[in-house]
Structure formats: C-alpha cells, structure tokens
Design a protein around this motif. Structure first.
Motif, PDB file in Angstrom:
ATOM      1  N   GLY A   8       0.926  -1.123   0.048  1.00  0.00           N
ATOM      2  CA  GLY A   8       0.189  -0.149  -0.047  1.00  0.00           C
ATOM      3  C   GLY A   8       0.877   0.985  -0.018  1.00  0.00           C
ATOM      4  N   GLY A   9       0.105   2.267  -0.315  1.00  0.00           N
ATOM      5  CA  GLY A   9       0.857   3.614  -0.423  1.00  0.00           C
ATOM      6  C   GLY A   9       0.216   4.946  -0.694  1.00  0.00           C
ATOM      7  N   LEU A  10       0.601   5.998  -0.555  1.00  0.00           N
ATOM      8  CA  LEU A  10      -0.086   6.878  -1.276  1.00  0.00           C
ATOM      9  C   LEU A  10       0.197   7.304  -2.692  1.00  0.00           C
ATOM     10  N   VAL A  11      -0.685   7.245  -3.439  1.00  0.00           N
ATOM     11  CA  VAL A  11      -0.571   7.466  -5.003  1.00  0.00           C
ATOM     12  C   VAL A  11      -1.495   8.687  -5.549  1.00  0.00           C
ATOM     13  N   GLN A  12      -1.301   8.897  -6.776  1.00  0.00           N
ATOM     14  CA  GLN A  12      -2.202  10.135  -7.574  1.00  0.00           C
ATOM     15  C   GLN A  12      -3.530   9.178  -8.089  1.00  0.00           C
ATOM     16  N   ALA A  13      -4.638   9.753  -8.415  1.00  0.00           N
ATOM     17  CA  ALA A  13      -5.565   9.399  -9.213  1.00  0.00           C
ATOM     18  C   ALA A  13      -4.870   9.070 -10.782  1.00  0.00           C
ATOM     19  N   GLY A  14      -5.266   8.007 -11.130  1.00  0.00           N
ATOM     20  CA  GLY A  14      -4.680   7.270 -12.367  1.00  0.00           C
ATOM     21  C   GLY A  14      -3.526   6.552 -12.439  1.00  0.00           C
ATOM     22  N   ASP A  15      -3.034   6.447 -11.238  1.00  0.00           N
ATOM     23  CA  ASP A  15      -1.677   5.827 -10.865  1.00  0.00           C
ATOM     24  C   ASP A  15      -2.143   4.252 -10.752  1.00  0.00           C
ATOM     25  N   SER A  16      -0.882   3.441 -10.610  1.00  0.00           N
ATOM     26  CA  SER A  16      -1.023   2.005 -10.308  1.00  0.00           C
ATOM     27  C   SER A  16      -0.228   1.548  -9.228  1.00  0.00           C
ATOM     28  N   LEU A  17      -0.773   0.641  -8.672  1.00  0.00           N
ATOM     29  CA  LEU A  17       0.051   0.120  -7.474  1.00  0.00           C
ATOM     30  C   LEU A  17      -0.460  -1.494  -7.396  1.00  0.00           C
ATOM     31  N   ARG A  75       4.734 -19.919  -4.564  1.00  0.00           N
ATOM     32  CA  ARG A  75       5.398 -19.236  -3.663  1.00  0.00           C
ATOM     33  C   ARG A  75       4.366 -18.756  -2.522  1.00  0.00           C
ATOM     34  N   ASN A  76       3.389 -19.478  -2.563  1.00  0.00           N
ATOM     35  CA  ASN A  76       2.396 -18.954  -1.611  1.00  0.00           C
ATOM     36  C   ASN A  76       1.960 -17.520  -1.559  1.00  0.00           C
ATOM     37  N   MET A  77       1.757 -16.873  -2.796  1.00  0.00           N
ATOM     38  CA  MET A  77       1.743 -15.500  -2.809  1.00  0.00           C
ATOM     39  C   MET A  77       0.261 -15.124  -3.535  1.00  0.00           C
ATOM     40  N   VAL A  78      -0.311 -14.081  -3.092  1.00  0.00           N
ATOM     41  CA  VAL A  78      -1.579 -13.526  -3.940  1.00  0.00           C
ATOM     42  C   VAL A  78      -1.158 -12.032  -4.141  1.00  0.00           C
ATOM     43  N   TYR A  79      -1.706 -11.582  -5.435  1.00  0.00           N
ATOM     44  CA  TYR A  79      -1.562 -10.315  -5.803  1.00  0.00           C
ATOM     45  C   TYR A  79      -2.807  -9.483  -6.305  1.00  0.00           C
ATOM     46  N   LEU A  80      -2.454  -8.205  -6.273  1.00  0.00           N
ATOM     47  CA  LEU A  80      -3.898  -7.339  -6.665  1.00  0.00           C
ATOM     48  C   LEU A  80      -2.895  -6.107  -7.459  1.00  0.00           C
ATOM     49  N   GLN A  81      -3.063  -6.148  -8.823  1.00  0.00           N
ATOM     50  CA  GLN A  81      -2.561  -5.298  -9.579  1.00  0.00           C
ATOM     51  C   GLN A  81      -3.740  -4.274  -9.650  1.00  0.00           C
ATOM     52  N   MET A  82      -3.616  -2.969  -9.377  1.00  0.00           N
ATOM     53  CA  MET A  82      -4.591  -2.081  -9.137  1.00  0.00           C
ATOM     54  C   MET A  82      -4.283  -0.902 -10.224  1.00  0.00           C
ATOM     55  N   ASN A  83      -4.785  -0.625 -11.381  1.00  0.00           N
ATOM     56  CA  ASN A  83      -4.465   0.358 -12.305  1.00  0.00           C
ATOM     57  C   ASN A  83      -5.704   1.669 -12.344  1.00  0.00           C
ATOM     58  N   SER A  84      -5.318   2.418 -12.945  1.00  0.00           N
ATOM     59  CA  SER A  84      -6.259   3.371 -12.945  1.00  0.00           C
ATOM     60  C   SER A  84      -6.995   3.934 -11.712  1.00  0.00           C
ATOM     61  N   LEU A  85      -6.260   4.090 -10.773  1.00  0.00           N
ATOM     62  CA  LEU A  85      -6.783   4.232  -9.404  1.00  0.00           C
ATOM     63  C   LEU A  85      -7.796   5.430  -9.144  1.00  0.00           C
ATOM     64  N   LYS A  86      -8.505   5.578  -8.252  1.00  0.00           N
ATOM     65  CA  LYS A  86      -9.427   6.572  -8.272  1.00  0.00           C
ATOM     66  C   LYS A  86      -9.512   7.014  -7.069  1.00  0.00           C
ATOM     67  N   PRO A  87      -9.879   8.151  -6.453  1.00  0.00           N
ATOM     68  CA  PRO A  87      -9.528   8.646  -5.143  1.00  0.00           C
ATOM     69  C   PRO A  87     -10.803   7.437  -4.343  1.00  0.00           C
ATOM     70  N   GLU A  88     -12.161   7.226  -4.828  1.00  0.00           N
ATOM     71  CA  GLU A  88     -12.729   6.161  -4.146  1.00  0.00           C
ATOM     72  C   GLU A  88     -12.336   4.869  -3.890  1.00  0.00           C
ATOM     73  N   ASP A  89     -11.135   4.388  -4.501  1.00  0.00           N
ATOM     74  CA  ASP A  89     -10.398   3.392  -3.885  1.00  0.00           C
ATOM     75  C   ASP A  89      -9.635   3.426  -2.611  1.00  0.00           C
ATOM     76  N   THR A  90      -9.518   4.684  -2.047  1.00  0.00           N
ATOM     77  CA  THR A  90      -8.926   4.901  -0.770  1.00  0.00           C
ATOM     78  C   THR A  90      -9.534   4.033   0.275  1.00  0.00           C
ATOM     79  N   ALA A  91      -8.703   3.102   0.825  1.00  0.00           N
ATOM     80  CA  ALA A  91      -9.091   2.185   1.564  1.00  0.00           C
ATOM     81  C   ALA A  91      -8.119   1.314   2.454  1.00  0.00           C
ATOM     82  N   VAL A  92      -8.315   0.667   3.419  1.00  0.00           N
ATOM     83  CA  VAL A  92      -7.462  -0.409   3.876  1.00  0.00           C
ATOM     84  C   VAL A  92      -7.683  -1.580   3.131  1.00  0.00           C
TER      85      VAL A  92
END
Length: 125
Positions: A8-17, A75-92
């Motif tokens: 997680g982190g702080l990004v701008q709208a439209g960014d990916s994480l 590897r016992n891993m799960v991923y979530l690629q989040m693209n085109s992030l919006k302010p309403e995606d802000t959450a834990v």
C-alpha cells in the motif's frame, strides 16, 4: 494460517499500485483467497477472489477492468494489480483465505477464517 499484506501507499489518481499477500500455510492451492477493502466509516467490502484450484478471478463491479488478481501457488503469494486508481479506491485493503468458501459466499467477509493485517491505499485527486 498467517497472511501478511503489503504494497500500500499514497498515489495520485490514475496511478497504479500492486498489493501482495504472503500466505503461510501448507497446501496453499487448496485455499480460496480474496481481497476486501474498508474505507473510513464504511463496511468492509469485497474486491476480488480466486477460488481454490481455479484460475478465473471474480471482481466487484467497481474494480472490474481496472484491477487484476493473481496467485502464485508455488510461492504462496497473492497479488492485486490496481490500475487507473481513483480517490474512491482509498481504503485499507485486506487479504483473506479459507479452505471452504462456496461460490455464493465469496463476497461475504464472514466466510473467511483467516485475514491479513491490512495495507493502506490512499489515492489523491
């Protein structure tokens, strides 16, 4: 079973994480894994899920076409690629896992026995 979410982190709208979730368990491929999120003052809501032994993710309508969930059973891993992030995606964001989740209960937090600690995603406008 232990889950550790990160990325997680702080990004701008439209960014990916990309969020990651490390799952400490034997026979990880036998677990359904999901991502949920909880915004301040709101209930925890479903984001995406991958059923055990299945490679086709389910997505909430609000993230469909923008988020991509995947898992690496070796590897016992799960991923979530989040693209085109919006302010309403802000959450834990939380990762969750369980061995016995029926399809009709995928979207319900109480269906999962195991949870990670959450990672905060903040999207600024």
């Amino acid at each position: 079973v232990q889950l550790q979410a990160s990325g997680g982190g702080l990004v701008q709208a439209g960014d990916s994480l990309r969020l990651s979730c490390a799952v400490s368990v034997v026979a990880f491929s036998g677990y359904t894994v999901s991502w949920f999120r909880q915004a301040p003052g709101k209930e925890r809501e479903f984001v995406s899920a991958l059923k055990r032994y299945n490679s086709n993710p389910f997505y909430a309508d609000s993230v469909k076409g923008r988020f991509v969930m995947s898992r690496d059973n070796a590897r016992n891993m799960v991923y979530l690629q989040m693209n085109s992030l919006k302010p309403e995606d802000t959450a834990v964001y939380y990762c969750a896992a369980d061995r016995q989740v029926i399809s009709s209960s995928l979207f319900t937090p109480s269906s999962y026995d195991y949870w990670g600690q959450g990672t905060l995603v903040t999207v600024s406008s």
